[in-house]
Design a protein around this motif. Structure first.
Motif, PDB file in Angstrom:
ATOM      1  N   ASN A   1       0.923   4.285  -2.483  1.00 34.30           N
ATOM      2  CA  ASN A   1       0.122   5.508  -2.396  1.00 34.30           C
ATOM      3  C   ASN A   1       0.940   6.713  -1.955  1.00 34.30           C
ATOM      4  OD1 ASN A   1      -2.413   4.416  -3.177  1.00 34.30           O
ATOM      5  ND2 ASN A   1      -2.631   3.503  -1.159  1.00 34.30           N
TER       6      ASN A   1
ATOM      7  N   LEU B   1      -6.462   2.942  -3.763  1.00 32.10           N
ATOM      8  CA  LEU B   1      -6.116   3.982  -2.792  1.00 32.10           C
ATOM      9  C   LEU B   1      -6.655   3.658  -1.412  1.00 32.10           C
ATOM     10  CD1 LEU B   1      -5.127   6.849  -1.975  1.00 32.10           C
ATOM     11  CD2 LEU B   1      -7.330   7.725  -2.812  1.00 32.10           C
ATOM     12  N   ASP B   2      -7.870   3.121  -1.359  1.00 34.53           N
ATOM     13  CA  ASP B   2      -8.551   2.929  -0.079  1.00 34.53           C
ATOM     14  C   ASP B   2      -9.481   1.722  -0.188  1.00 34.53           C
ATOM     15  OD1 ASP B   2      -9.719   4.015   2.582  1.00 34.53           O
ATOM     16  OD2 ASP B   2     -11.477   3.912   1.266  1.00 34.53           O
ATOM     17  N   ASP B   3      -9.445   0.837   0.811  1.00 31.47           N
ATOM     18  CA  ASP B   3     -10.260  -0.380   0.757  1.00 31.47           C
ATOM     19  C   ASP B   3     -11.749  -0.058   0.725  1.00 31.47           C
ATOM     20  OD1 ASP B   3      -8.033  -1.954   0.731  1.00 31.47           O
ATOM     21  OD2 ASP B   3      -8.143  -2.540   2.840  1.00 31.47           O
TER      22      ASP B   3
ATOM     23  N   ARG C   1     -17.214   8.943   1.605  1.00 28.74           N
ATOM     24  CA  ARG C   1     -15.877   8.356   1.744  1.00 28.74           C
ATOM     25  C   ARG C   1     -14.801   9.323   1.251  1.00 28.74           C
ATOM     26  NH1 ARG C   1     -13.880   4.803   5.173  1.00 28.74           N
ATOM     27  NH2 ARG C   1     -11.866   4.053   4.418  1.00 28.74           N
TER      28      ARG C   1
ATOM     29  N   ASP D   1     -12.661   1.035  -2.659  1.00 24.70           N
ATOM     30  CA  ASP D   1     -12.613  -0.116  -3.568  1.00 24.70           C
ATOM     31  C   ASP D   1     -13.888  -0.956  -3.467  1.00 24.70           C
ATOM     32  OD1 ASP D   1     -10.162   0.635  -4.497  1.00 24.70           O
ATOM     33  OD2 ASP D   1      -9.031  -0.917  -3.451  1.00 24.70           O
TER      34      ASP D   1
ATOM     35  N   ARG E   1       0.831  -1.206   0.000  1.00 23.35           N
ATOM     36  CA  ARG E   1       0.000   0.000   0.000  1.00 23.35           C
ATOM     37  C   ARG E   1       0.864   1.255   0.000  1.00 23.35           C
ATOM     38  NH1 ARG E   1      -5.300  -1.396   1.830  1.00 23.35           N
ATOM     39  NH2 ARG E   1      -5.357  -3.414   2.899  1.00 23.35           N
TER      40      ARG E   1
ATOM     41  N   ASP F   1      -3.940  11.764  -6.999  1.00 24.65           N
ATOM     42  CA  ASP F   1      -5.084  11.474  -6.130  1.00 24.65           C
ATOM     43  C   ASP F   1      -5.674  12.750  -5.540  1.00 24.65           C
ATOM     44  OD1 ASP F   1      -4.571   8.850  -6.710  1.00 24.65           O
ATOM     45  OD2 ASP F   1      -3.601   8.400  -4.792  1.00 24.65           O
TER      46      ASP F   1
ATOM     47  N   ASP G   1     -13.996  11.829   3.826  1.00 22.68           N
ATOM     48  CA  ASP G   1     -13.090  11.301   4.856  1.00 22.68           C
ATOM     49  C   ASP G   1     -11.643  11.296   4.379  1.00 22.68           C
ATOM     50  OD1 ASP G   1     -15.282  10.894   6.480  1.00 22.68           O
ATOM     51  OD2 ASP G   1     -15.479   8.757   5.951  1.00 22.68           O
ATOM     52  N   LEU G   2     -11.449  10.911   3.104  1.00 19.42           N
ATOM     53  CA  LEU G   2     -10.088  10.815   2.564  1.00 19.42           C
ATOM     54  C   LEU G   2      -9.446  12.181   2.415  1.00 19.42           C
ATOM     55  CD1 LEU G   2     -10.636   8.072  -0.165  1.00 19.42           C
ATOM     56  CD2 LEU G   2      -9.388   7.821   1.991  1.00 19.42           C
TER      57      LEU G   2
END
Length: 337
Positions: free
Chosen positions: A271, A305-307, A332, A310, A268, A280, A335-336
């Motif tokens: 990233n 990038l993020d589970d 989401r 995904d 990971r 991103d 949040d990111l």
């Protein structure tokens, strides 16, 4: 007088740096030109061949480029140093690019200081590398860190000069990194935990893992992986096969599985690459207000990038309630960001 072949490599390295350091100090313009030239010259360190003889030559070439970088960065740092010299805390994160734009403008001397730390670390890695895979990885890392350091210095120091700018990353580099991130995400999704401590359940989980690694190694994107990642994956694959062909002890099999899952999570780290951070950040900023037909394209480019993201992407592919999924995506993304 002994030939260069009979002089230990460490002495040759010290001699090269000493000789370069004894030359008259370059002007700022010539120093910047030298940095620009070094950046171009280091491009062939990105994907070194696996041939041992060529690897030996590239080790020497990488060491030479790094040593020349030390000399020129040291001179630029000397030229830019003022009485209010740097606080070491200000250089801790100069190359991380947590955001595309910085809130404060670093000084040339600060960037040189940070660059010298990176380059000298790479020189130590080259000196410590003994095995074929570690030498291969050290060469690739040396070229990457040298270009990153020089690009950062030139982005500030070359302003207003005739030195041509360096692009932060080419479109090809960004697309390659995105493709690698996607196959890393696919690899993680292909792993399973053992559903018990029996030899049969552990074997099934190891077989899933070996299959996921084999699919990754056999993918067209495999050649774009960093040398250290390729070596790690090959080592995990070989351990999984050796266990399956051997005693198949439960404890050993669980240990192999744990190392595979841990390594998948370590991947990971892609990233954190500079080119992906910039990509991103831009995609996350554009997504909320993008036209409907562009939203899905931007979203797909964030795979890996993020589970949580995904999982929402996968649900969109299965045709679930799109409006509700977009509301979850927006939450989401918030949040990111």
């Amino acid at each position: 007088m002994p030939s260069s072949a009979s002089i230990p490599r460490a002495e040759l390295s010290a001699s090269r740096v000493s000789s370069a350091s004894s030359l008259p100090p370059p002007s700022r313009g010539s120093a910047l030109g030298a940095l620009r030239s070094l950046t171009d010259e280091s491009s062939d360190l990105g994907q070194p061949t696996l041939d041992t003889a060529d690897l030996d030559a590239l080790m020497d070439r990488a060491r030479d480029l790094l040593e020349r970088g030390v000399v020129v960065l040291s001179e630029l740092q000397r030229q830019d140093t003022r009485d209010d010299d740097l606080d070491i805390e200000t250089v801790d994160d100069l190359f991380s690019d947590n955001e595309p734009a910085r809130s404060s403008r670093p000084r040339v001397s600060d960037l040189c200081f940070a660059g010298l730390m990176e380059i000298k670390g790479s020189l130590r890695e080259l000196g410590d590398a003994r095995e074929h895979d570690t030498r291969h990885a050290a060469i690739e890392s040396a070229g990457r860190k040298l270009r990153r350091a020089l690009r950062a210095v030139l982005s500030i120091a070359a302003e207003g000069t005739s030195i041509p700018p360096l692009p932060a990353a080419t479109n090809e580099e960004v697309e390659s990194a995105l493709a690698v991130r996607r196959i890393y995400a696919t690899f993680r999704r292909g792993l399973r935990r053992a559903d018990g401590n029996t030899p049969e359940s552990v074997l099934r989980a190891v077989q899933y893992a070996a299959g996921a690694i084999a699919a990754l190694v056999g993918s067209p994107e495999y050649a774009s992986l960093r040398a250290s990642d390729r070596a790690m994956l090959r080592g995990l694959r070989d351990r999984a096969f050796a266990w399956a062909r051997g005693s198949r002890g439960v404890a050993e099999g669980l240990s192999v599985l744990e190392d595979i899952h841990t390594s998948a999570n370590l991947l990971r780290g892609i990233n954190q690459r500079q080119e992906l951070r910039v990509h991103d950040w831009d995609a996350l900023a554009r997504l909320p207000s993008a036209p409907t037909n562009e939203k899905l394209i931007l979203l797909m480019r964030l795979e890996g990038l993020d589970d949580g993201l995904d999982q929402l992407i996968e649900r969109m592919r299965t045709g679930e309630n799109v409006d509700e999924l977009w509301r979850l995506v927006a939450r989401r993304i918030g949040d990111l960001r």
